[in-house]
Design a protein around this motif. Structure first.
Motif, PDB file in Angstrom:
ATOM      1  N   ARG A  12       0.824  -1.211   0.000  1.00 28.84           N
ATOM      2  CA  ARG A  12       0.000   0.000   0.000  1.00 28.84           C
ATOM      3  C   ARG A  12       0.860   1.263   0.000  1.00 28.84           C
ATOM      4  O   ARG A  12       1.954   1.286   0.541  1.00 28.84           O
ATOM      5  N   LEU A  74     -11.698   9.354   1.074  1.00 30.79           N
ATOM      6  CA  LEU A  74     -12.276   8.124   0.527  1.00 30.79           C
ATOM      7  C   LEU A  74     -13.751   7.978   0.890  1.00 30.79           C
ATOM      8  O   LEU A  74     -14.560   7.576   0.058  1.00 30.79           O
ATOM      9  N   ASP A  78     -17.205   7.572  -1.477  1.00 30.93           N
ATOM     10  CA  ASP A  78     -18.305   6.632  -1.256  1.00 30.93           C
ATOM     11  C   ASP A  78     -19.651   7.371  -1.256  1.00 30.93           C
ATOM     12  O   ASP A  78     -20.596   6.979  -1.941  1.00 30.93           O
ATOM     13  N   TYR A  98      -7.519   3.515  -9.074  1.00 27.99           N
ATOM     14  CA  TYR A  98      -7.367   3.255  -7.632  1.00 27.99           C
ATOM     15  C   TYR A  98      -8.356   2.165  -7.221  1.00 27.99           C
ATOM     16  O   TYR A  98      -9.575   2.339  -7.380  1.00 27.99           O
ATOM     17  N   ASP A  99      -7.836   1.069  -6.724  1.00 31.29           N
ATOM     18  CA  ASP A  99      -8.678  -0.107  -6.471  1.00 31.29           C
ATOM     19  C   ASP A  99      -9.813   0.156  -5.480  1.00 31.29           C
ATOM     20  O   ASP A  99     -10.924  -0.354  -5.640  1.00 31.29           O
ATOM     21  N   ARG A 100      -9.569   0.986  -4.465  1.00 27.58           N
ATOM     22  CA  ARG A 100     -10.627   1.199  -3.473  1.00 27.58           C
ATOM     23  C   ARG A 100     -11.804   1.980  -4.081  1.00 27.58           C
ATOM     24  O   ARG A 100     -12.966   1.705  -3.779  1.00 27.58           O
ATOM     25  N   THR A 101     -11.503   2.950  -4.930  1.00 28.49           N
ATOM     26  CA  THR A 101     -12.611   3.677  -5.574  1.00 28.49           C
ATOM     27  C   THR A 101     -13.393   2.739  -6.482  1.00 28.49           C
ATOM     28  O   THR A 101     -14.632   2.785  -6.520  1.00 28.49           O
ATOM     29  N   THR A 103     -13.889  -0.342  -6.098  1.00 24.70           N
ATOM     30  CA  THR A 103     -14.755  -1.136  -5.216  1.00 24.70           C
ATOM     31  C   THR A 103     -15.990  -0.329  -4.801  1.00 24.70           C
ATOM     32  O   THR A 103     -17.114  -0.841  -4.814  1.00 24.70           O
ATOM     33  N   LEU A 104     -15.769   0.937  -4.450  1.00 27.92           N
ATOM     34  CA  LEU A 104     -16.898   1.766  -3.986  1.00 27.92           C
ATOM     35  C   LEU A 104     -17.896   2.022  -5.117  1.00 27.92           C
ATOM     36  O   LEU A 104     -19.109   2.020  -4.906  1.00 27.92           O
TER      37      LEU A 104
END
Ligand SMILES: Cc1ncc(COP(=O)(O)O)c(C=O)c1O
Length: 367
Positions: A12, A74, A78, A98-101, A103-104
């Motif tokens: 990360r 972040l 969401d 960006y992987d987290r975005t 996912t969201l």
């Protein structure tokens, strides 16, 4: 433990502990509690600590009520996904992103279309032809400065054209800019928000400039979006920590943020130079990568067919932890992609890490 035995983590993109301005933050915390305890220890409106909202609003030349402070940036991503997108809506992103975005956006029910990133950004003509074909998105999520995970900067002409397309086709641009101030060399490019403040929802955060543990990020949104976001935020948590937001405000007011950014650049630039030098020495025959002038990441694309599982397992055996490249790609693929965050490793660790990576890739090559 000597270096050759220790585990090296290219995972990360976090700042290293030596980047934290701990002593200054102790002073700011104490000052905030002495001066503003009745405000920061109480509930408050969901937009956040008013002086910090006002400071950001002045920087962006907008009314204060267009600025919303959040739990890092972040969670605001969401909330935006939830208020703008309905299940089945289209969202455009850079690919990789960006992987987290990602996912969201998926969690909000979006169908995602990714536009392949090359050394010089994505092909804006491809975006245009998709739009003409009738694939109408509600948003385009972009990280135009030192993108996570590739390190790429989107050129001005692409930004300008995307803004025109957003205006013509009526979608929002979500412009995520946490690495923008960490430019080690070269000239800043205007943000898309600078080009079209009523079409662009800009977000950023103090995570990479002060400390991620404070969880202070913000959005600057057009009035219609800002109003809905404030209500959604209030219904979710009433407000985020005013105490942390006031610490950030106090820190900026003392002139320490600008000094800290200079300090961070001095810390990170040699790390960037080291990783580029090591990649050049060790990996030239195995892949291509962008040479960023800032940020946290170098994205490496291997030029041979490898399976991500084999790459990760091979790395593990060599005491190297890598992120799974597939997580950043929205339409499949990514087995050959390696995100290399360089800020949290010392130059010696970077050198050793790239040596190990080259060894792993060489062994997969010969198998
Ligand atoms: C592009 C991007 N957006 C948002 C975030 C999350 O930042 P925050 O700590 O402000 O929630 C990150 C963190 O790595 C990021 O890379």
């Amino acid at each position: 433990m000597i270096m050759s035995e220790s585990i090296i983590k290219f995972t990360r993109g976090v700042p290293p502990p030596e980047s934290f301005p701990t002593q200054e933050l102790i002073e700011c915390s104490s000052n905030v509690l002495t001066k503003h305890s009745s405000v920061v220890l109480q509930y408050g409106p969901s937009g956040g600590f008013p002086p910090l909202r006002n400071l950001i609003a002045n920087q962006c030349d907008v009314e204060d009520n267009r600025v919303i402070l959040g739990q890092g940036s972040l969670q605001l991503v969401d909330f935006l996904a939830r208020i703008i997108l309905n299940p089945g809506d289209l969202a455009y992103v850079e690919n990789p992103s960006y992987d987290r975005t990602v996912t969201l956006l998926r969690r909000a029910g979006a169908n995602i279309i990714g536009f392949t990133l090359g050394q010089n950004g994505y092909d804006i003509h491809e975006v245009e032809s998709r739009l003409k074909k009738g694939d109408r998105p509600k948003i385009f999520y972009s990280i135009p400065d030192f993108q996570n995970p590739s390190g790429v900067v989107i050129p001005l002409e692409t930004r300008q054209r995307l803004v025109e397309l957003a205006q013509a086709y009526g979608f929002w641009i979500m412009e995520d800019t946490p690495y923008r101030r960490l430019r080690y060399t070269g000239q800043e490019i205007p943000t898309m928000f600078d080009l079209a403040p009523d079409r662009v929802i800009r977000m950023s955060s103090y995570s990479k400039l002060i400390s991620p543990g404070l969880r202070v990020g913000y959005v600057v949104a057009p009035p219609a979006v800002a109003g809905r976001l404030l209500k959604y935020a209030e219904d979710t948590y009433i407000n985020c920590s005013y105490f942390n937001q006031a610490i950030v405000y106090d820190y900026i007011e003392r002139g320490w943020l600008e000094k800290n950014i200079s300090r961070l650049k001095n810390l990170y630039e040699p790390r960037l130079n080291t990783i580029l030098k090591c990649l050049n020495q060790e990996m030239a025959q195995f892949g291509v990568w962008h040479k960023p002038k800032g940020g946290f990441f170098v994205g490496l694309m291997l030029n041979q067919e490898v399976k991500a599982d084999e790459l990760l397992a091979g790395a593990h055996k060599e005491g190297l932890v890598l992120s799974d490249g597939r997580g950043f790609f929205v339409n499949g693929g990514g087995d050959q992609f390696v995100r290399l965050p360089f800020c949290a490793l010392t130059p010696d660790e970077i050198q050793e890490g790239i040596n190990r990576l080259a060894k792993v890739v060489r062994s997969l090559h010969t198998n």
